[in-house]
Design a protein around this motif. Structure first.
Motif, PDB file in Angstrom:
ATOM      1  N   GLY A  35       0.994  -1.411   0.431  1.00  0.00           N
ATOM      2  CA  GLY A  35       0.033  -0.086  -0.201  1.00  0.00           C
ATOM      3  C   GLY A  35       0.870   0.767   0.098  1.00  0.00           C
ATOM      4  N   LEU A  36       2.299   1.314  -0.361  1.00  0.00           N
ATOM      5  CA  LEU A  36       3.221   2.527   0.714  1.00  0.00           C
ATOM      6  C   LEU A  36       3.977   1.272   0.201  1.00  0.00           C
ATOM      7  CD1 LEU A  36       3.300   5.557   0.850  1.00  0.00           C
ATOM      8  CD2 LEU A  36       3.137   5.309   3.060  1.00  0.00           C
ATOM      9  N   ALA A  37       5.183   2.130  -0.075  1.00  0.00           N
ATOM     10  CA  ALA A  37       6.466   1.763  -0.002  1.00  0.00           C
ATOM     11  C   ALA A  37       7.744   3.394  -0.253  1.00  0.00           C
ATOM     12  CB  ALA A  37       6.530   1.143  -1.496  1.00  0.00           C
ATOM     13  N   VAL A  38       8.188   2.914   0.857  1.00  0.00           N
ATOM     14  CA  VAL A  38       9.134   4.111   1.315  1.00  0.00           C
ATOM     15  C   VAL A  38      10.665   4.086   0.460  1.00  0.00           C
ATOM     16  CG1 VAL A  38       9.691   5.459   3.585  1.00  0.00           C
ATOM     17  CG2 VAL A  38       7.920   4.406   3.872  1.00  0.00           C
ATOM     18  N   SER A  39      11.046   5.206   0.536  1.00  0.00           N
ATOM     19  CA  SER A  39      12.432   4.990  -0.253  1.00  0.00           C
ATOM     20  C   SER A  39      13.141   4.906   0.653  1.00  0.00           C
ATOM     21  CB  SER A  39      12.943   6.409  -1.001  1.00  0.00           C
ATOM     22  OG  SER A  39      13.315   7.271  -0.175  1.00  0.00           O
ATOM     23  N   GLU A  40      14.507   4.110   0.642  1.00  0.00           N
ATOM     24  CA  GLU A  40      15.814   4.023   0.872  1.00  0.00           C
ATOM     25  C   GLU A  40      16.436   6.070   1.639  1.00  0.00           C
ATOM     26  OE1 GLU A  40      18.898   2.580  -1.334  1.00  0.00           O
ATOM     27  OE2 GLU A  40      18.360   3.388  -3.252  1.00  0.00           O
ATOM     28  N   PRO A  66       0.380   7.523  -3.443  1.00  0.00           N
ATOM     29  CA  PRO A  66       1.649   8.598  -2.677  1.00  0.00           C
ATOM     30  C   PRO A  66       3.244   8.011  -2.524  1.00  0.00           C
ATOM     31  CG  PRO A  66       0.954   7.093  -0.783  1.00  0.00           C
ATOM     32  CD  PRO A  66       0.197   6.926  -1.694  1.00  0.00           C
ATOM     33  N   VAL A  67       3.903   9.321  -3.158  1.00  0.00           N
ATOM     34  CA  VAL A  67       5.415   8.854  -3.431  1.00  0.00           C
ATOM     35  C   VAL A  67       6.506   9.399  -1.998  1.00  0.00           C
ATOM     36  CG1 VAL A  67       7.760   9.146  -4.139  1.00  0.00           C
ATOM     37  CG2 VAL A  67       5.540   9.267  -5.567  1.00  0.00           C
ATOM     38  N   SER A  68       6.825   8.255  -1.100  1.00  0.00           N
ATOM     39  CA  SER A  68       6.854   8.368   0.514  1.00  0.00           C
ATOM     40  C   SER A  68       9.001   8.681  -0.299  1.00  0.00           C
ATOM     41  CB  SER A  68       7.056   7.697   1.267  1.00  0.00           C
ATOM     42  OG  SER A  68       7.535   7.542   2.871  1.00  0.00           O
ATOM     43  N   VAL A  69       9.719   9.531   0.635  1.00  0.00           N
ATOM     44  CA  VAL A  69      10.963   9.491   0.565  1.00  0.00           C
ATOM     45  C   VAL A  69      11.485   9.731   1.985  1.00  0.00           C
ATOM     46  CG1 VAL A  69      13.279  10.833  -0.225  1.00  0.00           C
ATOM     47  CG2 VAL A  69      10.401  10.655  -1.923  1.00  0.00           C
ATOM     48  N   GLN A  70      12.187   8.794   2.166  1.00  0.00           N
ATOM     49  CA  GLN A  70      13.036   9.457   3.770  1.00  0.00           C
ATOM     50  C   GLN A  70      14.400  10.218   3.463  1.00  0.00           C
ATOM     51  OE1 GLN A  70      15.354   6.196   6.528  1.00  0.00           O
ATOM     52  NE2 GLN A  70      13.579   5.781   7.360  1.00  0.00           N
ATOM     53  N   ILE A  71      14.568  10.894   4.572  1.00  0.00           N
ATOM     54  CA  ILE A  71      15.490  11.566   4.511  1.00  0.00           C
ATOM     55  C   ILE A  71      15.806  11.580   6.338  1.00  0.00           C
ATOM     56  CG2 ILE A  71      14.377  13.297   3.058  1.00  0.00           C
ATOM     57  CD1 ILE A  71      13.869  15.049   5.883  1.00  0.00           C
ATOM     58  N   ALA A  72      17.575  11.803   6.370  1.00  0.00           N
ATOM     59  CA  ALA A  72      18.096  11.347   7.271  1.00  0.00           C
ATOM     60  C   ALA A  72      19.084  12.367   7.718  1.00  0.00           C
ATOM     61  CB  ALA A  72      19.228  10.306   7.269  1.00  0.00           C
TER      62      ALA A  72
END
Length: 332
Positions: A35-40, A66-72
């Motif tokens: 249902g959702l795939a979060v980026s590396e 929705p495009v989900s992008v993870q930030i660190a």
């Protein structure tokens, strides 16, 4: 489950994994039921935004929403700028990484190391939420170690800052990926906050997903390592949650076709030389429970071009589907 304007259905999410959840893998997992795939994770330091690796990580063209992008990162202003930059490049959800246990990340006080400084957590979350007009989510662990399991406190800070969903891995940072995930802390968080909570850790089957949802009251489950070499786990979990029945495993012919499609997508995305190298780990994951796994990996890892890699892979799975032992050549 909703994250801002987005309905996440089915309620099973691909976890962000460095070096794994690139665009080809995200697209495959979404196609197979995530249902959702979060980026590396993408680094917040702007000096690295234009490197080939970062450019690939920020490529979301044609990706289903929705495009989900993870930030660190560790600096509130820098993370806020990174959030804006990624929204400008297609991100519809920004996810903040406070769950990564990797030493090189934690040594820089990023990832799960941030959980040691609750005041800094609050400043980061407030800065990022204020910086963008898309939903912001957060990924955490249960704490730094067993004596400092402060995830419920972090969850309350997150809710107050405007975070719109929270994913919790049921281990402390010092556990890395060892031992067993515990879900009591996730259940406590779910009871104390009103935002959606996503349970993560050791979810490797449809029955385990249902058990964790029942035990924690979480709104969704997040699958990480169990999807490596088994991307169809998302449709299996979704089907079981909807019907209470288990799907049969994919046929060897379907596994072959999915893998060959994945390989072609990797070559197209990275170019042939790099795509062949990156494909090797996926080939190992797909074949790890199959006969002749060690021999297959030894041969296919020596394939120097896409044609050889595709031929060896097709031959291997065709042989298995025909019920005969694969005849693996001495070299690719």
């Amino acid at each position: 489950m909703r994250i801002g304007p987005y309905s996440i259905e089915p309620r099973v999410v691909l976890a962000p994994m460095a070096g794994v959840t690139d665009k080809p893998f995200r697209l495959l997992c979404k196609r197979l039921g995530a249902g959702l795939a979060v980026s590396e994770m993408t680094i917040s330091d702007p000096r690295f935004w234009n490197t080939p690796k970062s450019v690939h990580r920020m490529d979301h063209a044609g990706e289903p929403e929705p495009v989900s992008v993870q930030i660190a990162g560790t600096e509130p202003a820098q993370l806020a700028a990174a959030a804006r930059h990624n929204v400008e490049h297609g991100a519809q959800i920004i996810d903040i990484n406070m769950g990564c246990p990797a030493k090189k990340v934690c040594n820089a006080w990023a990832g799960s190391a941030l959980m040691r400084d609750e005041a800094l957590v609050g400043r980061i979350l407030e800065a990022v939420v204020a910086a963008v007009d898309v939903p912001v989510t957060l990924k955490i662990r249960t704490g730094w170690d067993a004596a400092h399991r402060n995830a419920p406190a972090i969850a309350r800070i997150a809710e107050a800052a405007g975070i719109q969903a929270l994913a919790v891995h049921g281990r402390t940072r010092d556990q890395l990926y060892t031992g067993q995930a515990e879900y009591e802390t996730i259940a406590r968080i779910k009871a104390e906050v009103r935002i959606p909570v996503i349970a993560n850790g050791d979810i490797d089957s449809p029955r385990k997903a249902a058990q964790v949802l029942a035990q924690t009251g979480a709104d969704a489950v997040m699958v990480g390592r169990a999807a490596q070499g088994r991307p169809w786990i998302f449709r299996e979990i979704a089907h079981y949650l909807a019907t209470g029945q288990e799907l049969p495993p994919p046929s060897l012919a379907e596994v072959r076709d999915l893998l060959l499609d994945h390989l072609r997508a990797l070559y197209a995305f990275y170019g042939e030389e790099r795509g062949v190298r990156i494909a090797r780990k996926h080939l190992g994951w797909y074949a790890r429970d199959r006969p002749e796994n060690a021999a297959f990996r030894a041969v296919v890892n020596r394939a120097e071009d896409a044609g050889a890699q595709l031929r060896l892979t097709a031959h291997y799975f065709d042989a298995l589907a025909s019920g005969v032992p694969p005849e693996l050549p001495a070299a690719a």
